[in-house]
Enzyme design. Structure first.
Site, PDB file in Angstrom:
ATOM      1  N   SER A  87       0.917  -1.330  -0.268  1.00 39.19           N
ATOM      2  CA  SER A  87       0.060   0.257   0.423  1.00 39.19           C
ATOM      3  C   SER A  87       0.648   1.045  -0.069  1.00 39.19           C
ATOM      4  CB  SER A  87      -0.790  -0.009   1.273  1.00 39.19           C
ATOM      5  OG  SER A  87      -1.034   1.265   1.904  1.00 39.19           O
ATOM      6  N   HIS A 108      -1.734  -2.541  -4.248  1.00 38.25           N
ATOM      7  CA  HIS A 108      -2.967  -1.766  -3.542  1.00 38.25           C
ATOM      8  C   HIS A 108      -2.940  -0.349  -3.120  1.00 38.25           C
ATOM      9  CE1 HIS A 108      -5.968  -2.459  -0.333  1.00 38.25           C
ATOM     10  NE2 HIS A 108      -5.690  -1.161   0.304  1.00 38.25           N
ATOM     11  N   ASP A 118      -4.721   2.855  -2.074  1.00 35.59           N
ATOM     12  CA  ASP A 118      -6.280   2.851  -1.621  1.00 35.59           C
ATOM     13  C   ASP A 118      -6.781   4.346  -1.960  1.00 35.59           C
ATOM     14  OD1 ASP A 118      -3.547   1.801   1.280  1.00 35.59           O
ATOM     15  OD2 ASP A 118      -6.043   1.097   1.105  1.00 35.59           O
ATOM     16  N   MET A 177      -9.285   6.830  -1.047  1.00 33.58           N
ATOM     17  CA  MET A 177     -10.070   8.137   0.203  1.00 33.58           C
ATOM     18  C   MET A 177     -11.268   8.833  -0.415  1.00 33.58           C
ATOM     19  SD  MET A 177      -7.374   6.793   3.102  1.00 33.58           S
ATOM     20  CE  MET A 177      -6.655   5.640   3.545  1.00 33.58           C
ATOM     21  N   HIS A 227      -8.580   0.171  -3.461  1.00 28.50           N
ATOM     22  CA  HIS A 227      -9.421  -0.437  -1.817  1.00 28.50           C
ATOM     23  C   HIS A 227     -10.617   0.582  -2.662  1.00 28.50           C
ATOM     24  CE1 HIS A 227      -9.644  -0.181   2.746  1.00 28.50           C
ATOM     25  NE2 HIS A 227     -10.676  -0.896   2.131  1.00 28.50           N
ATOM     26  N   MET A 278     -12.492   3.429  -1.123  1.00 29.01           N
ATOM     27  CA  MET A 278     -12.692   3.675   0.942  1.00 29.01           C
ATOM     28  C   MET A 278     -13.642   5.037   0.151  1.00 29.01           C
ATOM     29  SD  MET A 278     -10.093   2.815   3.412  1.00 29.01           S
ATOM     30  CE  MET A 278      -8.451   3.106   1.329  1.00 29.01           C
ATOM     31  N   MET A 286     -10.333  -5.917   6.900  1.00 31.88           N
ATOM     32  CA  MET A 286      -9.455  -4.805   7.336  1.00 31.88           C
ATOM     33  C   MET A 286      -9.076  -5.469   9.271  1.00 31.88           C
ATOM     34  SD  MET A 286      -9.464  -2.875   5.184  1.00 31.88           S
ATOM     35  CE  MET A 286      -8.385  -1.112   6.442  1.00 31.88           C
ATOM     36  N   ASP A 320      -5.435  -6.783   5.541  1.00 31.17           N
ATOM     37  CA  ASP A 320      -5.303  -5.135   5.941  1.00 31.17           C
ATOM     38  C   ASP A 320      -5.134  -4.124   6.735  1.00 31.17           C
ATOM     39  OD1 ASP A 320      -6.304  -2.334   2.848  1.00 31.17           O
ATOM     40  OD2 ASP A 320      -4.773  -2.192   4.492  1.00 31.17           O
TER      41      ASP A 320
HETATM   42  C1  DX5 Z   1      -6.130   2.483   5.512  1.00 27.89           C
HETATM   43  C2  DX5 Z   1      -4.957   1.544   4.199  1.00 27.89           C
HETATM   44  C3  DX5 Z   1      -4.400   0.084   4.343  1.00 27.89           C
HETATM   45  C4  DX5 Z   1      -2.956   1.099   5.384  1.00 27.89           C
HETATM   46  C5  DX5 Z   1      -2.157   0.162   5.353  1.00 27.89           C
HETATM   47  O1  DX5 Z   1      -7.266   2.333   5.598  1.00 27.89           O
HETATM   48  O2  DX5 Z   1      -6.605   0.552   3.976  1.00 27.89           O
HETATM   49  O3  DX5 Z   1      -3.927  -0.339   3.377  1.00 27.89           O
HETATM   50  O4  DX5 Z   1      -2.802   1.824   4.317  1.00 27.89           O
HETATM   51  O5  DX5 Z   1      -0.993   0.349   5.722  1.00 27.89           O
HETATM   52  P1  DX5 Z   1      -0.337   0.096   7.486  1.00 27.89           P
HETATM   53  O6  DX5 Z   1       0.340  -1.854   7.136  1.00 27.89           O
HETATM   54  O7  DX5 Z   1       0.876   1.038   7.322  1.00 27.89           O
HETATM   55  O8  DX5 Z   1      -1.048  -0.135   8.348  1.00 27.89           O
HETATM   56 ZN    ZN Z   2      -6.125  -0.637   1.960  1.00 26.65          ZN
END
Ligand code: DX5
Ligand code: ZN
Length: 223
Positions: free
Chosen positions: A6, A31, A33, A35, A66, A68, A137, A179
């Site tokens: 990520s 991956h 992320d 948001m 992912h 969000m 999660m 994750d």
């Molecule tokens: C959080 C993300 C994760 C996060 C993982 O909302 O979905 O993918 O970036 O990062 P670490 O491995 O540092 O928890």
């Molecule tokens: Zn994620």
């Protein structure tokens, strides 16, 4: 075990270079992320950036988005057109999950659903046969660098048994992705619980070393 970097905790001012470093370290499942500042209190990037990343990295790497976001049912095609291979949507944010999962698959992308730590595993029991991936999660979504929530163990073990039963009856194999807070000290345990794909953010992108060096520590932990 797929290790999915990520890039959320990488230097986002040079996102392309961070992704390239991961790919050059041998990690080809990225991956992303996504948001929107509504579903989670953080805001990252969307389709225009993903499109440029795809141009920068070529067709090789898998882009696993992912989502969000609140409006996945309206915007999912933009992510596929931008170059994503897999879309994972939050059961907590989608009104018509069966319709969206099938629309994603019909558009040629892999379809995943993601559960926040407090969301029961039973919420995806009936859609499981239609999925390519389930993301559990192990932190509350929104930020990298958080601590792993160990109570997700029972959800992962239950999901493992459901998928094994589904496959033994001729059904689709479904990836179990975990994750949040995954590091060298806990990844072997998470694999033993039944995960097949682990997202690692701050465990790979940190000031202790390069992605390649940090990856080696994680691979050593997996034996
Ligand atoms: C959080 C993300 C994760 C996060 C993982 O909302 O979905 O993918 O970036 O990062 P670490 O491995 O540092 O928890
Ligand atoms: Zn994620």
């Amino acid at each position: 075990m797929i290790i999915a970097p990520s890039v959320l905790t990488a230097d986002l001012s040079s996102l392309g270079s961070a992704c390239k470093e991961a790919v050059e370290a041998g990690l080809d499942w990225l991956h992303l992320d996504i948001m929107d500042g509504n579903f989670v209190p953080n805001l990252t990037f969307g389709p225009p950036v993903i499109k440029r990343l795809r141009e920068h990295l070529g067709s090789g790497p898998i882009f696993d988005a992912h989502l969000m976001i609140e409006n996945a049912e309206e915007s999912y095609m933009q992510y596929i057109e931008a170059g994503c291979n897999h879309l994972t949507v939050h059961v907590e944010a989608v009104k018509h999950l069966h319709r969206l999962v099938h629309a994603i698959r019909d558009a040629g992308a892999g379809a995943g659903v993601v559960l926040n730590p407090a969301t029961p595993i039973d919420s995806i029991r009936d859609i499981l046969p239609d999925l390519d991936l389930v993301l559990i999660m192990s932190v509350n979504p929104g930020f990298g660098g958080q601590s792993f929530i160990p109570t997700v163990e029972s959800k992962i073990r239950t999901l493992r048994s459901w998928i094994d039963e589904q496959v033994s009856n001729g059904g689709r194999p479904v990836q179990i992705q975990v994750d949040g807070g995954v590091k060298a000290h806990n990844i072997a345990m998470i694999q033993e619980w039944g995960a097949t794909n682990c997202v690692v953010g701050s465990g790979l992108f940190n000031s202790n070393g390069s992605v390649k060096e940090n990856l080696q520590i994680i691979l050593n932990a997996l034996g």
